[in-house]
Motif scaffolding. Structure first.
Motif, PDB file in Angstrom:
ATOM      1  N   UNK A  64      -3.724 -11.730   2.907  1.00 60.89           N
ATOM      2  CA  UNK A  64      -5.176 -11.261   3.040  1.00 60.89           C
ATOM      3  C   UNK A  64      -5.384 -10.562   4.025  1.00 60.89           C
ATOM      4  N   UNK A  65      -4.455 -10.120   4.937  1.00 54.96           N
ATOM      5  CA  UNK A  65      -4.953  -8.972   6.058  1.00 54.96           C
ATOM      6  C   UNK A  65      -3.545  -8.408   6.528  1.00 54.96           C
ATOM      7  N   UNK A  66      -3.461  -7.263   6.954  1.00 58.35           N
ATOM      8  CA  UNK A  66      -2.451  -6.362   7.324  1.00 58.35           C
ATOM      9  C   UNK A  66      -2.843  -5.426   8.342  1.00 58.35           C
ATOM     10  N   UNK A  67      -2.518  -5.578   9.504  1.00 55.15           N
ATOM     11  CA  UNK A  67      -2.732  -4.537  10.481  1.00 55.15           C
ATOM     12  C   UNK A  67      -1.533  -3.541  10.701  1.00 55.15           C
ATOM     13  N   UNK A  68      -1.692  -2.650  11.640  1.00 50.23           N
ATOM     14  CA  UNK A  68      -0.801  -1.888  11.958  1.00 50.23           C
ATOM     15  C   UNK A  68       0.579  -2.257  12.285  1.00 50.23           C
ATOM     16  N   UNK A  69       0.708  -3.294  13.034  1.00 52.86           N
ATOM     17  CA  UNK A  69       1.801  -4.122  13.333  1.00 52.86           C
ATOM     18  C   UNK A  69       2.487  -4.637  12.097  1.00 52.86           C
ATOM     19  N   UNK A  70       1.894  -5.261  11.104  1.00 53.33           N
ATOM     20  CA  UNK A  70       2.580  -5.593   9.779  1.00 53.33           C
ATOM     21  C   UNK A  70       3.006  -4.539   9.115  1.00 53.33           C
ATOM     22  N   UNK A  75       7.411  -0.710   7.162  1.00 50.02           N
ATOM     23  CA  UNK A  75       7.974   0.653   7.118  1.00 50.02           C
ATOM     24  C   UNK A  75       9.605   0.649   7.814  1.00 50.02           C
ATOM     25  N   UNK A  76       9.570  -0.367   8.672  1.00 49.24           N
ATOM     26  CA  UNK A  76      10.972  -0.649   9.162  1.00 49.24           C
ATOM     27  C   UNK A  76      11.883  -1.054   8.142  1.00 49.24           C
ATOM     28  N   UNK A  77      11.465  -1.858   7.405  1.00 46.15           N
ATOM     29  CA  UNK A  77      12.424  -2.746   6.378  1.00 46.15           C
ATOM     30  C   UNK A  77      12.563  -1.705   5.319  1.00 46.15           C
ATOM     31  N   UNK A  80      15.799   0.688   6.483  1.00 45.15           N
ATOM     32  CA  UNK A  80      16.675  -0.006   6.323  1.00 45.15           C
ATOM     33  C   UNK A  80      17.209  -0.090   5.077  1.00 45.15           C
ATOM     34  N   UNK A  81      16.299  -0.519   4.224  1.00 49.83           N
ATOM     35  CA  UNK A  81      16.829  -0.759   2.923  1.00 49.83           C
ATOM     36  C   UNK A  81      17.415   0.492   2.212  1.00 49.83           C
ATOM     37  N   UNK A  82      16.593   1.702   2.211  1.00 51.59           N
ATOM     38  CA  UNK A  82      16.917   2.870   1.888  1.00 51.59           C
ATOM     39  C   UNK A  82      18.240   3.446   2.627  1.00 51.59           C
ATOM     40  N   UNK A  83      18.277   3.384   3.819  1.00 49.94           N
ATOM     41  CA  UNK A  83      19.894   3.572   4.275  1.00 49.94           C
ATOM     42  C   UNK A  83      20.777   2.915   3.839  1.00 49.94           C
ATOM     43  N   UNK A  84      20.675   1.628   3.158  1.00 47.05           N
ATOM     44  CA  UNK A  84      21.381   0.970   2.341  1.00 47.05           C
ATOM     45  C   UNK A  84      21.512   1.278   0.868  1.00 47.05           C
ATOM     46  N   UNK A  85      20.757   1.992   0.745  1.00 49.31           N
ATOM     47  CA  UNK A  85      20.717   2.665  -0.962  1.00 49.31           C
ATOM     48  C   UNK A  85      19.857   1.964  -1.760  1.00 49.31           C
ATOM     49  N   UNK A  86      18.957   1.392  -1.242  1.00 47.56           N
ATOM     50  CA  UNK A  86      17.882   0.558  -1.957  1.00 47.56           C
ATOM     51  C   UNK A  86      16.345   1.067  -1.695  1.00 47.56           C
ATOM     52  N   UNK A  87      15.501   0.014  -1.536  1.00 48.91           N
ATOM     53  CA  UNK A  87      14.194   0.455  -1.189  1.00 48.91           C
ATOM     54  C   UNK A  87      13.577  -0.973  -1.264  1.00 48.91           C
ATOM     55  N   UNK A  88      11.982  -0.699  -0.979  1.00 55.56           N
ATOM     56  CA  UNK A  88      11.145  -1.700  -0.779  1.00 55.56           C
ATOM     57  C   UNK A  88      10.056  -1.417  -1.871  1.00 55.56           C
ATOM     58  N   UNK A  89       9.741  -2.366  -2.582  1.00 52.28           N
ATOM     59  CA  UNK A  89       8.762  -2.336  -3.556  1.00 52.28           C
ATOM     60  C   UNK A  89       7.839  -3.385  -3.208  1.00 52.28           C
ATOM     61  N   UNK A  90       6.510  -2.819  -3.256  1.00 51.98           N
ATOM     62  CA  UNK A  90       5.214  -3.837  -2.992  1.00 51.98           C
ATOM     63  C   UNK A  90       4.394  -4.134  -4.335  1.00 51.98           C
ATOM     64  N   UNK A  91       3.976  -5.408  -4.225  1.00 52.62           N
ATOM     65  CA  UNK A  91       3.345  -5.882  -5.456  1.00 52.62           C
ATOM     66  C   UNK A  91       2.060  -6.269  -5.162  1.00 52.62           C
ATOM     67  N   UNK A  92       1.232  -5.994  -6.057  1.00 52.90           N
ATOM     68  CA  UNK A  92      -0.269  -6.662  -6.049  1.00 52.90           C
ATOM     69  C   UNK A  92      -1.105  -6.810  -4.971  1.00 52.90           C
ATOM     70  N   UNK A  93      -1.135  -5.919  -4.219  1.00 57.03           N
ATOM     71  CA  UNK A  93      -1.962  -5.578  -2.954  1.00 57.03           C
ATOM     72  C   UNK A  93      -3.266  -5.882  -3.298  1.00 57.03           C
ATOM     73  N   UNK A  94      -3.856  -6.761  -2.388  1.00 61.13           N
ATOM     74  CA  UNK A  94      -5.327  -6.996  -2.422  1.00 61.13           C
ATOM     75  C   UNK A  94      -6.061  -5.653  -1.929  1.00 61.13           C
ATOM     76  N   UNK A  95      -7.347  -5.584  -2.165  1.00 60.65           N
ATOM     77  CA  UNK A  95      -8.093  -4.247  -1.871  1.00 60.65           C
ATOM     78  C   UNK A  95      -8.120  -4.089  -0.212  1.00 60.65           C
TER      79      UNK A  95
END
Length: 125
Positions: A64-70, A75-77, A80-95
């Motif tokens: 429901x809410x995400x600030x700069x800390x979130x 971004x940190x994840x 780390x995921x990209x350094x391990x050969x992967x990535x982070x996929x974000x799904x269905x973000x609320x406006x």
């Protein structure tokens, strides 16, 4: 598809559920992601990476809410995921959450999906 609940963390304002979906760890934060609740997301993301999941799917449909800390946790994840050969996929973000990513330009560094099914079907990262 391998499907099992890996864990769950909760505070009064944020619940985070984690499960395995084949080669991906699906992390579902529900509630408010901010300075006070960021560790409740950071720790499960880091646990998934430590267990060998380099492909993280974050289902934002109940966020429901995400600030700069979130944002920094995600971004940190991602780094780390990209350094391990992967990535982070974000799904269905609320406006309201998507707006934070638009304002900061962070949307350009994540793979975004409209649905969880689309994210799980995407084999990249």
């Amino acid at each position: 598809m391998d499907r099992g609940t890996v864990g769950q963390a909760q505070s009064g304002r944020l619940l985070v559920e984690v499960r395995e979906e084949g080669p991906s760890a699906v992390v579902t934060p529900a509630g408010e992601l901010d300075h006070h609740t960021a560790d409740l997301l950071r720790e499960p993301l880091e646990d998934c990476l430590a267990k060998g999941f380099n492909r993280l799917v974050v289902d934002c449909s109940r966020l429901e809410f995400c600030d700069s800390t979130g944002l920094n946790v995600l971004l940190g994840a991602r780094l780390k995921a990209e350094a391990a050969g992967g990535g982070v996929h974000l799904v269905a973000m609320q406006p309201v959450v998507a707006r934070v990513f638009e304002i900061t330009g962070a949307e350009a560094v994540f793979t975004l999906h409209d649905t969880l099914a689309a994210a799980l079907a995407d084999e990249s990262g």
